[in-house]
Design an enzyme around this catalytic site. Structure first.
Site, mmCIF file in Angstrom:
data_model
loop_
_atom_site.group_PDB
_atom_site.id
_atom_site.type_symbol
_atom_site.label_atom_id
_atom_site.label_comp_id
_atom_site.label_asym_id
_atom_site.label_seq_id
_atom_site.Cartn_x
_atom_site.Cartn_y
_atom_site.Cartn_z
ATOM 1 N N SER A 234 0.863 -1.208 0.079
ATOM 2 C CA SER A 234 -0.022 0.025 0.038
ATOM 3 C C SER A 234 0.964 1.235 -0.197
ATOM 4 O O SER A 234 1.870 1.344 0.469
ATOM 5 C CB SER A 234 -0.716 -0.136 1.256
ATOM 6 O OG SER A 234 -0.298 1.014 2.147
ATOM 7 N N LYS A 235 0.469 2.368 -0.811
ATOM 8 C CA LYS A 235 1.268 3.446 -0.728
ATOM 9 C C LYS A 235 1.170 4.257 0.553
ATOM 10 O O LYS A 235 2.369 4.813 0.606
ATOM 11 C CB LYS A 235 0.645 4.388 -1.976
ATOM 12 C CG LYS A 235 -0.577 4.964 -1.904
ATOM 13 C CD LYS A 235 -1.146 5.781 -2.987
ATOM 14 C CE LYS A 235 -2.506 6.201 -2.933
ATOM 15 N NZ LYS A 235 -2.950 6.495 -4.243
ATOM 16 N N ARG A 236 0.436 3.852 1.465
ATOM 17 C CA ARG A 236 0.703 4.587 2.603
ATOM 18 C C ARG A 236 1.455 3.763 3.621
ATOM 19 O O ARG A 236 2.015 4.686 4.353
ATOM 20 C CB ARG A 236 -0.848 4.537 3.433
ATOM 21 C CG ARG A 236 -1.446 5.736 3.125
ATOM 22 C CD ARG A 236 -2.957 5.767 3.487
ATOM 23 N NE ARG A 236 -3.597 4.935 2.968
ATOM 24 C CZ ARG A 236 -4.098 4.965 1.884
ATOM 25 N NH1 ARG A 236 -3.902 6.089 0.936
ATOM 26 N NH2 ARG A 236 -5.031 3.931 0.991
ATOM 27 N N ARG A 237 1.540 2.811 3.457
ATOM 28 C CA ARG A 237 2.467 1.951 4.490
ATOM 29 C C ARG A 237 3.813 1.437 3.688
ATOM 30 O O ARG A 237 4.758 1.469 4.412
ATOM 31 C CB ARG A 237 1.991 0.653 4.670
ATOM 32 C CG ARG A 237 2.209 -0.271 5.958
ATOM 33 C CD ARG A 237 1.715 -1.485 6.103
ATOM 34 N NE ARG A 237 1.111 -1.904 4.920
ATOM 35 C CZ ARG A 237 0.008 -2.501 4.751
ATOM 36 N NH1 ARG A 237 -1.060 -2.422 5.471
ATOM 37 N NH2 ARG A 237 -0.541 -3.114 3.613
#
Ligand code: GLU
Length: 469
Positions: A234-237
């Protein structure tokens, strides 16, 4: 029939490594089949799209070898809104879709909160089009939809379990599911190779192909890419942006080789192979459908191998963006006129065997170009213990007396200075290395001193000595 594939990213963020993997698989498949690769930018979500993300996708594709001008497109989905609407209209006029004015609350009040999906309430109400009325596809009550998938066999979906899904919103705008199908249809796409995440959309989309009277494409849903905890990247993690890897100094060849190993392997017990071998050997039907682990550590090791395999001249050239700071790469700590290409060329072979990503070149060579070394204070504290002042004094005297300023003589000299104090070479080196380079680790010391030169070395040793008073 000519094979036509497409890569259809949405420009809603940085370009994801999983997307790059799918793009390469499409690219190779098209090449093997003598087919055409189409790039379509799915930019219909105006609120989330940004032009710079489209540019990011184009340049990242260029970087991994899918070069502008050698494919068809880019087409922009937003240019085909008229066709999407016309298809919705056709489905309505043909009785394959109907208008619905139910709100979510209406549906839930009828079905209870547990049941998911639409209950078909408006199916036979004969509602006319109108503001706020969504258009729903009338899914068949019977039969099943068999998806022919090169990676997954024939996933089969019972039609009665597929809800009457929305194809155009209350404001008349067609949804992604429909726009994506209409574009694939009008662009003559024969094979849809895309990420597994889209598999749940596929039976609905195939029903749309059927309803619009065109033979559906062959599908290939390639595995989701996961991190070490088996979570979808995921791009957030996670670090997912291809551009981030590029700017850190991954080589395009290493990156695309690694990406192709996500769910597939070339013949023999090998992983690092020339691109031509991958182009020849890759088979979509050999792709493993299980989630593919994106192992950043392995990629790093891979990249180190690729770096070491470069001819030195190519390595020197590859380092240039980090030595000068170009584009999205941060400038180095030295001024442009402080950079000395000859000094860099002299140490490049030593650095080449020691770095795993190209950006690491900067801390390895900055001591050569900066007027004063950047002193790492922790390294200083560690190296400048008891006896350091005495050792530096002796080293300064011995180095001043050297006739020939070369690595071998420097080493022999410091070895002797250390031995007189009961120190092994490693121990004797530490204060000298920190005084000259600012760090405890780095390129081989004596070669570094040879390239740095007598005057600058002695100046730094004396400055360190003064600091120890
Ligand atoms: N635009 C979609 C996405 O970026 C791709 C859809 C597809 O490949 O069919 O996820």
């Amino acid at each position: 029939m000519t094979v036509r594939v497409r890569f259809a990213p949405s420009p809603t963020g940085m370009f994801h490594v999983g997307g790059a993997r799918s793009a390469l698989q499409n690219w190779i498949f098209a090449k093997q089949q003598g087919g055409v690769f189409v790039l379509r930018i799915e930019d219909t979500d105006a609120a989330r799209n940004r032009p710079e993300w489209t540019e990011g996708i184009l340049s990242a594709l260029d970087w991994i070898g899918i070069v502008r001008g050698s494919y068809e497109g880019p087409y922009f989905q937003s240019s085909y809104a008229g066709e999407h609407r016309a298809a919705a209209q056709r489905l309505y006029e043909g009785g394959r879709a109907y208008y619905c004015d139910c709100t979510r609350e209406d549906v839930q009040a009828r079905t209870g909160p547990q049941q998911r999906g639409y209950d078909g309430f408006c199916r036979d109400r004969g509602l006319e089009p109108g503001e706020g009325r969504a258009l729903r596809f009338r899914t068949p009550d019977e039969g099943e939809t068999v998806v022919v998938d090169l990676v997954r066999g024939e996933p089969t979906f019972e039609n009665k379990l597929i809800e009457d899904f929305v194809i155009a919103r209350g404001d008349g705008s067609p949804v992604f599911l429909l726009a994506n199908v209409v574009d694939d249809m009008s662009m003559g796409i024969t094979h849809v190779i895309r990420a597994e995440e889209h598999l749940p959309n596929t039976p609905k989309q195939q029903l749309l192909w059927d309803a619009l009277g065109v033979k559906p494409p062959v599908w290939a849903h390639v595995p989701v890419v996961v991190n070490e905890k088996r979570q979808k990247l995921s791009k957030r993690r996670d670090k997912v942006a291809l551009e981030a890897y590029r700017d850190e100094g991954y080589l395009a060849d290493a990156m695309r080789n690694y990406l192709m190993l996500l769910g597939w392997a070339p013949s023999g017990d090998r992983e690092i192979v020339p691109w031509s071998v991958i182009e020849e050997e890759f088979r979509l039907d050999e792709v493993n459908p299980s989630p593919a682990f994106f192992d950043e550590k392995k990629l790093r090791a891979f990249n180190g191998d690729y770096i070491r395999a470069l001819p030195v001249a190519d390595f020197v050239e590859a380092c240039r963006p980090w030595l000068t700071g170009t584009g999205t790469i941060a400038p180095p700590p030295w001024q442009p006129d402080e950079f000395d290409p000859a000094a860099f060329a002299a140490v490049a072979p030593l650095a080449q065997t020691r770095i795993a990503v190209l950006s690491e070149i900067v801390p390895n060579v900055d001591f050569l170009f900066l007027a004063d070394p950047l002193i790492d204070e922790a390294a200083w504290a560690k190296a400048m213990k008891e006896g350091a002042a005495d050792l530096l004094d002796a080293a300064i005297v011995a180095f001043e007396a050297l006739e020939s300023w070369d690595a071998e003589s420097l080493k022999a000299t410091l070895e002797a200075v250390g031995a007189e104090r009961g120190l092994k070479l490693g121990k004797a080196q530490a204060p000298v290395r920190v005084a000259v380079t600012g760090r405890t680790v780095g390129l081989p010391l004596f070669e570094s001193l040879e390239v740095l030169g007598r005057d600058r070395t002695l100046t730094r040793l004396r400055a360190a000595r003064v600091r120890l008073v």
